[in-house]
Scaffold this motif. Sequence first.
Motif, PDB file in Angstrom:
ATOM      1  N   MET A 298     -22.387  34.835  14.526  1.00 19.76           N
ATOM      2  CA  MET A 298     -22.593  34.395  13.512  1.00 19.76           C
ATOM      3  C   MET A 298     -22.477  34.856  12.516  1.00 19.76           C
ATOM      4  O   MET A 298     -22.474  34.663  10.799  1.00 19.76           O
ATOM      5  CB  MET A 298     -24.175  33.460  13.373  1.00 19.76           C
ATOM      6  N   GLY A 299     -21.753  35.773  12.192  1.00 22.84           N
ATOM      7  CA  GLY A 299     -22.051  37.403  10.988  1.00 22.84           C
ATOM      8  C   GLY A 299     -22.556  37.333  10.483  1.00 22.84           C
ATOM      9  O   GLY A 299     -23.718  37.405  11.216  1.00 22.84           O
ATOM     10  N   SER A 300     -22.290  37.797   8.939  1.00 25.11           N
ATOM     11  CA  SER A 300     -22.787  38.013   8.214  1.00 25.11           C
ATOM     12  C   SER A 300     -24.585  37.661   8.167  1.00 25.11           C
ATOM     13  O   SER A 300     -25.931  37.791   7.651  1.00 25.11           O
ATOM     14  CB  SER A 300     -22.966  38.992   7.112  1.00 25.11           C
ATOM     15  N   THR A 301     -24.987  36.119   8.714  1.00 24.11           N
ATOM     16  CA  THR A 301     -25.880  34.853   7.874  1.00 24.11           C
ATOM     17  C   THR A 301     -26.927  36.037   8.788  1.00 24.11           C
ATOM     18  O   THR A 301     -28.190  35.842   8.553  1.00 24.11           O
ATOM     19  CB  THR A 301     -25.466  33.566   8.860  1.00 24.11           C
ATOM     20  N   MET A 302     -26.511  36.341  10.000  1.00 18.46           N
ATOM     21  CA  MET A 302     -27.497  37.016  10.755  1.00 18.46           C
ATOM     22  C   MET A 302     -28.046  38.663  10.053  1.00 18.46           C
ATOM     23  O   MET A 302     -29.693  39.265  10.416  1.00 18.46           O
ATOM     24  CB  MET A 302     -27.307  37.709  12.150  1.00 18.46           C
ATOM     25  N   MET A 406     -26.633  47.904  16.311  1.00 20.61           N
ATOM     26  CA  MET A 406     -25.971  48.413  14.657  1.00 20.61           C
ATOM     27  C   MET A 406     -25.001  46.662  14.908  1.00 20.61           C
ATOM     28  O   MET A 406     -24.664  45.606  13.615  1.00 20.61           O
ATOM     29  CB  MET A 406     -24.811  49.433  15.562  1.00 20.61           C
ATOM     30  N   THR A 407     -24.215  46.619  15.448  1.00 20.91           N
ATOM     31  CA  THR A 407     -22.915  44.748  15.805  1.00 20.91           C
ATOM     32  C   THR A 407     -23.784  44.001  15.519  1.00 20.91           C
ATOM     33  O   THR A 407     -24.120  43.143  14.742  1.00 20.91           O
ATOM     34  CB  THR A 407     -22.001  44.920  17.077  1.00 20.91           C
ATOM     35  N   ILE A 408     -24.973  43.645  16.216  1.00 21.23           N
ATOM     36  CA  ILE A 408     -26.252  43.012  16.057  1.00 21.23           C
ATOM     37  C   ILE A 408     -26.606  42.252  14.584  1.00 21.23           C
ATOM     38  O   ILE A 408     -27.224  41.513  14.494  1.00 21.23           O
ATOM     39  CB  ILE A 408     -26.896  43.059  16.703  1.00 21.23           C
ATOM     40  N   SER A 409     -27.054  43.777  14.643  1.00 22.97           N
ATOM     41  CA  SER A 409     -27.787  43.331  12.745  1.00 22.97           C
ATOM     42  C   SER A 409     -26.780  42.933  11.630  1.00 22.97           C
ATOM     43  O   SER A 409     -27.018  42.478  10.746  1.00 22.97           O
ATOM     44  CB  SER A 409     -27.690  45.435  12.000  1.00 22.97           C
ATOM     45  N   PHE A 410     -24.999  43.368  11.818  1.00 19.15           N
ATOM     46  CA  PHE A 410     -24.990  42.060  10.767  1.00 19.15           C
ATOM     47  C   PHE A 410     -23.769  41.127  11.704  1.00 19.15           C
ATOM     48  O   PHE A 410     -22.611  40.150  11.528  1.00 19.15           O
ATOM     49  CB  PHE A 410     -23.290  42.990  10.169  1.00 19.15           C
ATOM     50  N   GLY A 411     -24.147  40.197  12.848  1.00 23.60           N
ATOM     51  CA  GLY A 411     -23.685  40.170  13.932  1.00 23.60           C
ATOM     52  C   GLY A 411     -23.104  38.899  14.521  1.00 23.60           C
ATOM     53  O   GLY A 411     -21.671  38.466  14.276  1.00 23.60           O
ATOM     54  N   HIS A 412     -22.339  40.498  15.326  1.00 18.00           N
ATOM     55  CA  HIS A 412     -21.342  40.704  16.269  1.00 18.00           C
ATOM     56  C   HIS A 412     -22.557  41.347  17.664  1.00 18.00           C
ATOM     57  O   HIS A 412     -23.000  41.595  17.358  1.00 18.00           O
ATOM     58  CB  HIS A 412     -20.290  41.645  15.792  1.00 18.00           C
ATOM     59  N   GLY A 413     -21.695  40.426  19.188  1.00 18.53           N
ATOM     60  CA  GLY A 413     -22.311  41.684  20.286  1.00 18.53           C
ATOM     61  C   GLY A 413     -23.581  40.189  20.598  1.00 18.53           C
ATOM     62  O   GLY A 413     -23.762  40.236  21.813  1.00 18.53           O
ATOM     63  N   LEU A 414     -23.672  39.403  19.596  1.00 17.62           N
ATOM     64  CA  LEU A 414     -24.861  38.262  20.265  1.00 17.62           C
ATOM     65  C   LEU A 414     -24.077  36.738  19.469  1.00 17.62           C
ATOM     66  O   LEU A 414     -23.780  36.801  18.492  1.00 17.62           O
ATOM     67  CB  LEU A 414     -26.238  38.629  19.720  1.00 17.62           C
ATOM     68  N   SER A 415     -24.039  35.805  20.234  1.00 18.10           N
ATOM     69  CA  SER A 415     -23.058  34.899  20.114  1.00 18.10           C
ATOM     70  C   SER A 415     -24.475  33.277  20.677  1.00 18.10           C
ATOM     71  O   SER A 415     -25.568  33.912  21.772  1.00 18.10           O
ATOM     72  CB  SER A 415     -22.549  34.319  20.870  1.00 18.10           C
TER      73      SER A 415
END
Length: 608
Positions: A298-302, A406-415
């Motif tokens: 979800m990108g930066s919405t996370m 780190m990646t989940i913090s800005f919306g990558h790695g978790l779908s």
Amino acid sequence: MALFRRQPKPKPPCTPADIPGNPGLVRLEGAAKQALEASRGRLVIGIGLFSLAFIVLAGRLVELTVLRGATEPVVARGVNPELIAKTALMERQPIVDRNGNILATNLKIASLYADPRKVLNPVEAATRLAQALPELPAGEVQAKLASGKSFVWLKRGLTPREQYEVNRLGIPGLYFHNEQRRVYPQGPMAVHVLGYTDIDGKGISGVEQYFDEQLRDPSRTGDPLELSIDIRVQHVVRDEVAKAVEFFNAIGGGGIVLDVYTGEVIAMVSLPDFDPAEPGTASKDSRFNRITLGVYEMGSTMKTLNTAMALDYGTVKLSSGYDATHPIQISRFTIKDDHPKKRWLSVPEIFMYSSNIGSAKMAVDVGPERQREFMQRMGMLNKPAIELPEVGGPLVPRNWKTVETMTISFGHGLSVTPLQLASATAAIVNGGVLHPPTLIKRPPGLPAPGRQVIRRDVSDVMRKLMLLVVEEGTGKKAEVDGYMVGGKTGSSEKVNERGGYNKKANFNTFVAGFPMHNPRYIVQVMIDEPKGNKSTYGFATAGWTAAPAAGRIISRIAPLLGVPPVDESSPALKQAMYVPIPGQPVPNFSNPNVTVTGRTQEKKLASQ
């Protein structure tokens, strides 16, 4: 004179009655009486027979018109007894929106069948039928009529005109069976919520499938299934998302409106869609529900969740910040900002400018274990519970270590599904209570189920930060006068078949709440693979594509939902929603021309 003498009248012939004591007189009277009695008996018998015939005909008429109705033809009952069961199966209760507007209901229709044993000339009958019903192949009909079976369907669901045309042919062996068809007066408007049924009235998808037994329960006759959907809001969301998809030449899109205090889904749209009356013509893509079944990074919405997490654990304050001067190099990844400021950024600035570097460092201070626990708490690691069979489960990393943190913090790695994001965001702005999303209208006056997931003071701060994004950050194009819209943009590159990222295929999201001083609804818009154009200077990020659509939706639905506009220039409101940023002067809200600086500002920040 003798010639003119009156002649005497001749006497009538002598009869037996004139002969006294004649025994023939008695015999004649007895025969007449017997003949009269015989005639009277025959008349009574005739009247009785005619009465009996009329009684039989009247009884038959009552049976056909009153007792049996028109639901079961005589031949059908003898030829195919399953027709009665099928008719009962097709009985379904209506589905209505939260205001009582009909979304799905049943209509009686006629279906054509034949008893081939009674068809005198299959060839002629098939030819004449094909003329009356051109969509029926004459050869196929002829084969059915010549099969010698006792029952064959010829066409289900005739229109009144088609029934008339077949009826006037007068072909022996053809019959009509009255059954029911599910109809959807709103067309494709809410198809991914409603779903559809098959020709025999069985639910195939959507709430039609999820509540199939309830909708067919004869004890609930006349009791409609009342959804949380507001068809007026549904129309607005579909209209605006469709316009955005077309304008940016995207492959699809979606939108959802959620009540932040009840979890009720007020609107849910996934495009492309299809007409539930003709599901056979729908493509695989149009059947796919992007809101509940699709899972996306979800990108930066996370970053909304990431910032709330750090504030809730107390690892940062609003006065905290991180150095975002240089990209982060970790393992084979390079984390950089799309719009780099190349300086130290405060927590409000990290959120407002959507800094990947600052968000990653913020998450590292929380740590992998607590980050995972927080995501679990917010409902991001489990399949969401909603009244649909089409629900996707999140894709969670196997190894949850520093890189993943780190990646989940800005919306990558978790779908996750867009529904999960909308539900979690509702909890972030409503005071910290996570309500399970629902498509069923909640009883008025009863508290909605939910659990506290973040502190209320953290929720208060997050509302201010989301408002800041729309006023000063990447969500400016979602601003709507009088409704204090707050939100967060998110543009993520879609994963390709080889496991990498396709830089030319974005999944754009804007999640918003309004009005932020007292939030009532979440509005979330997704645009799948938009293309930039001249009006956006070639940009195709969420701030240019999804945010404007969300703003237009809010401006149209707020009056429908009874949300009154406010005076955003009010000094008291401005002060209540103000977020202090280190290095920037603090306004004097009673006098906009005066600002507060120095130690006063530092003390205010330290208390946040």
